[in-house]
Scaffold this motif. Structure first.
Motif, PDB file in Angstrom:
ATOM      1  N   ARG A  90      27.216 -20.847  18.257  1.00 16.56           N
ATOM      2  CA  ARG A  90      27.905 -19.991  17.829  1.00 16.56           C
ATOM      3  C   ARG A  90      27.938 -20.165  16.002  1.00 16.56           C
ATOM      4  N   PHE A  91      27.788 -19.223  15.372  1.00 14.61           N
ATOM      5  CA  PHE A  91      27.933 -19.171  13.779  1.00 14.61           C
ATOM      6  C   PHE A  91      29.312 -19.286  13.535  1.00 14.61           C
ATOM      7  N   GLN A  92      29.722 -19.822  12.156  1.00 14.80           N
ATOM      8  CA  GLN A  92      30.911 -20.174  11.890  1.00 14.80           C
ATOM      9  C   GLN A  92      31.501 -19.308  10.908  1.00 14.80           C
ATOM     10  N   VAL A  93      30.933 -18.787  10.057  1.00 12.50           N
ATOM     11  CA  VAL A  93      31.533 -17.840   8.989  1.00 12.50           C
ATOM     12  C   VAL A  93      30.374 -16.802   8.754  1.00 12.50           C
ATOM     13  N   GLN A 112      35.013 -13.248   3.598  1.00 11.67           N
ATOM     14  CA  GLN A 112      34.481 -13.762   4.542  1.00 11.67           C
ATOM     15  C   GLN A 112      35.327 -13.720   5.880  1.00 11.67           C
ATOM     16  N   LYS A 129      35.701 -15.438   9.530  1.00  8.58           N
ATOM     17  CA  LYS A 129      35.614 -16.484  10.495  1.00  8.58           C
ATOM     18  C   LYS A 129      35.034 -15.950  11.971  1.00  8.58           C
ATOM     19  N   GLN A 130      34.293 -17.178  12.717  1.00 10.13           N
ATOM     20  CA  GLN A 130      33.953 -16.972  13.880  1.00 10.13           C
ATOM     21  C   GLN A 130      35.204 -16.816  14.900  1.00 10.13           C
ATOM     22  N   ASP A 146      26.565 -18.257   7.983  1.00  9.06           N
ATOM     23  CA  ASP A 146      26.344 -19.735   8.076  1.00  9.06           C
ATOM     24  C   ASP A 146      25.494 -20.023   6.826  1.00  9.06           C
ATOM     25  N   GLU A 186      27.736 -11.678  19.849  1.00  3.54           N
ATOM     26  CA  GLU A 186      29.054 -12.552  19.268  1.00  3.54           C
ATOM     27  C   GLU A 186      29.484 -11.767  18.079  1.00  3.54           C
ATOM     28  N   THR A 192      33.687 -12.388  17.464  1.00  5.34           N
ATOM     29  CA  THR A 192      34.041 -11.749  16.379  1.00  5.34           C
ATOM     30  C   THR A 192      33.990 -10.329  16.424  1.00  5.34           C
TER      31      THR A 192
END
Length: 609
Positions: free
Chosen positions: A350-353, A376, A378-379, A414, A515, A546
């Protein structure tokens, strides 16, 4: 047009003809070979028939004087009419072969056209020049630009036939065939001028033609019928369509009149030449230098040469028209459009940001829709992007989906620019429900299953997402279940309500295990209470994902972790509901203006939070 440009266009035309021929050859090499062989046979049959006709008449004349053989005359008669029968059979078979090759080649050309259209980045659809090129290419397909081969071969066939008939007339004098050919030139020249005028009109009226076609379709489509009637627009739109149609009609009638005048003048020359040749032949038959059979054959040759010269001229004009259309088709197909192909995979597991860095974007030559936006996400966050109409919300959503590329700045996942991520990999991880979502006039299965084609036959999954979207037992209520077409225009088809359609669109988006879920005002047409119900369902179904809600109505925004407020293409505020109310800025003003819409749902909202 200078000599160099003429050579360049000629080379381009030859290349396009070669490409078209290869399309037919690759589809049916043996049929194309047979087609060409038959063309050669058809080219010489008229000359053979003239000779047979002459021979038959001479034999009958001899037989009438008590000489000759009856059996040979009967045999000649059978051969003469047998050749006519064979000509009909071969011609029909020749036409059938061409139809087979043409349909398969046209299918390939339309396939390549559709692939090209759907591979072009969306920002090019904002360019009217691109639309003009695409329209001309589409018109070329509709007018059968593959027919360039038929007209080219037809022209070659006519030329061969004329050449072979020349020998028959040259039996009397070489001047006769040359005079007959010369007599057809004025008519051909008039035809060239008329065709050239028509080509120029086609190019310069492309946009008008597109508007005329749009108005014609608009007045027939059910989706627009209610508004057209309630605002009494039918008469206005019909008159507008009629005005453009009249412009086209005026040109067509004027051009037709000029073509008729040219044809009449051309016919005057050819008729005069035929009369002169006929008088010369009468003198020869009076002198006894030719037989009656020869006289009939030569008169037939006169008609044949003039007929085939006219056919040759028509074939050349049709060939020119096809080359013109073919040029538009291949120009569009070969149009160099830069499409950046990323190769990196979407971050796993999974991506973070997700980060928007100083992004600006403009449509075509218009002013910037968004300017210098940074954000920004976040996930797993639930973000609401709010603002009045025209604030740039949808533009930002399209950029986040990768459907458009920023004019300036970058969108990163990311730390990786989304343009560097493989397109299929990226699209498999994002999903969206648009405000103007598509209502496919196809089955319920397809309307939902299109969200993830791999599961289109998975009844359990389709029914599951329908229930999650609030469409409990919908499939059971339809006559053919999931296979019922969602349009009353089909037998056993059914119409859905506006709310049901929106839930179907949401179910379609949820078919994909994405996602990032973006909702671009999907519930704008619903009442506030129903809107909140659907948004709460969406949040439950998008748990762990998200989600980004684009809206100008603020009720759903209270359910989100953060709210991004946009105005005139820029972010002016960021925070949660309470934080933004305390700022007493843009969000607070919007919320106070809309708060009465959500008073009935206030307690329910508090319970959810």
């Amino acid at each position: 047009m200078n000599q160099g440009e003429t050579r360049r266009l000629s080379r381009g035309a030859l290349r396009n003809v070669a490409k078209t021929f290869l399309l037919g050859w690759k589809a049916h090499p043996w049929l194309v070979t047979v087609w060409l062989i038959i063309m050669l046979i058809l080219a010489v049959i008229p000359t053979v028939q003239i000779w047979l006709h002459k021979t038959l008449i001479d034999m009958v004349a001899t037989l009438s004087m008590g000489q000759g053989s009856l059996s040979i005359v009967i045999l000649s008669l059978l051969i003469y009419y047998g050749s006519n029968f064979m000509l009909v059979v071969i011609t029909e078979y020749h036409s059938y072969i061409y139809t087979v090759v043409q349909q398969d080649a046209n299918l390939r050309m339309k396939h390549d056209f559709l692939k090209k259209v759907n591979s072009v980045p969306l920002q090019h659809f904002e360019d009217h020049e691109f639309f003009n090129q695409m329209t001309l290419a589409q018109n070329a397909l509709n007018m059968g630009c593959f027919d360039v081969l038929k007209h080219l071969i037809q022209a070659a066939k006519n030329f061969l036939t004329i050449t072979s008939v020349f020998g028959v007339l040259a039996y009397v004098s070489w001047v006769l065939p040359l005079g007959l050919v010369a007599s057809t030139i004025p008519g051909i020249l008039f035809l060239i001028v008329a065709k050239k005028r028509r080509f120029h009109f086609t190019i310069h009226s492309t946009e008008q033609g597109r508007e005329m076609d749009y108005l014609y379709r608009l007045l027939q489509m059910k989706e627009f019928a209610r508004e057209i009637r309630i605002f009494q627009l039918a008469e206005h739109l019909i008159e507008r369509w009629k005005h453009i149609q009249s412009h086209f009609r005026s040109f067509q009638l004027k051009n037709q009149k000029q073509e008729a005048l040219g044809a009449s003048i051309g016919s005057m020359f050819t008729t005069s030449a035929a009369i002169v040749v006929g008088l010369l032949l009468i003198r020869h038959i009076k002198d006894g230098s030719i037989t009656i059979g020869s006289f009939v054959a030569l008169i037939s040759s006169v008609l044949l040469i003039q007929g085939f010269m006219g056919s040759l001229g028509a074939s050349l004009m049709q060939l020119w028209e096809c080359l013109f259309n073919l040029n538009h088709y291949f120009s569009f197909l070969n149009k160099k459009i830069e499409v950046h192909q990323g190769v990196l995979p979407f971050p796993t597991p999974r991506f973070q940001v997700l980060e928007v860095q100083n992004v600006s974007f403009r449509y075509g030559n218009h002013k910037e829709s968004i300017r210098n936006i940074s954000l920004q996400i976040k996930q797993g966050e639930k973000i609401a992007i709010v603002g009045e109409n025209g604030a740039g919300k949808t533009t930002l959503a399209l950029l986040l989906l990768g459907l458009y590329s920023p004019t300036q700045g970058r969108i990163l996942i990311d730390g990786v620019d989304i343009r560097e991520i493989d397109r299929d990999s990226f699209l498999s991880k994002v999903t969206c429900v648009f405000q103007d979502f598509v209502r496919y006039r196809l089955t319920l299965r397809e309307n939902v299953g299109f969200g993830h084609l791999e599961d289109i036959e998975n009844d359990e999954k389709i029914i599951g997402v329908l229930e999650k979207a609030g469409l409990h037992s919908l499939a059971d209520q339809l006559p053919k279940g999931l296979n019922t077409k969602l349009s009353s225009q089909f037998d056993s088809g059914r119409e859905l309500s506006g709310g049901q359609w929106q839930r179907v669109a949401i179910a379609r988006a949820l078919m994909k295990n994405a996602e990032i879920v973006i909702l671009d005002e999907p519930t704008a047409a619903l009442d506030p209470q129903t809107e909140l119900d659907i948004i709460m369902q969406m949040h439950q179904m998008a748990s762990g994902k998200t989600s980004i809600i684009i809206t100008h109505r603020l009720g759903p925004a209270r359910l989100c972790d953060r709210i991004v407020v946009m105005k005139q293409g820029q972010i002016v505020e960021i925070g949660n509901h309470q934080e933004l109310l305390l700022l007493n800025g843009e969000y607070a003003q919007m919320y106070n203006a809309q708060s009465q819409w959500y008073q009935d749902a206030e307690l329910e909202l508090e319970g959810v939070r």
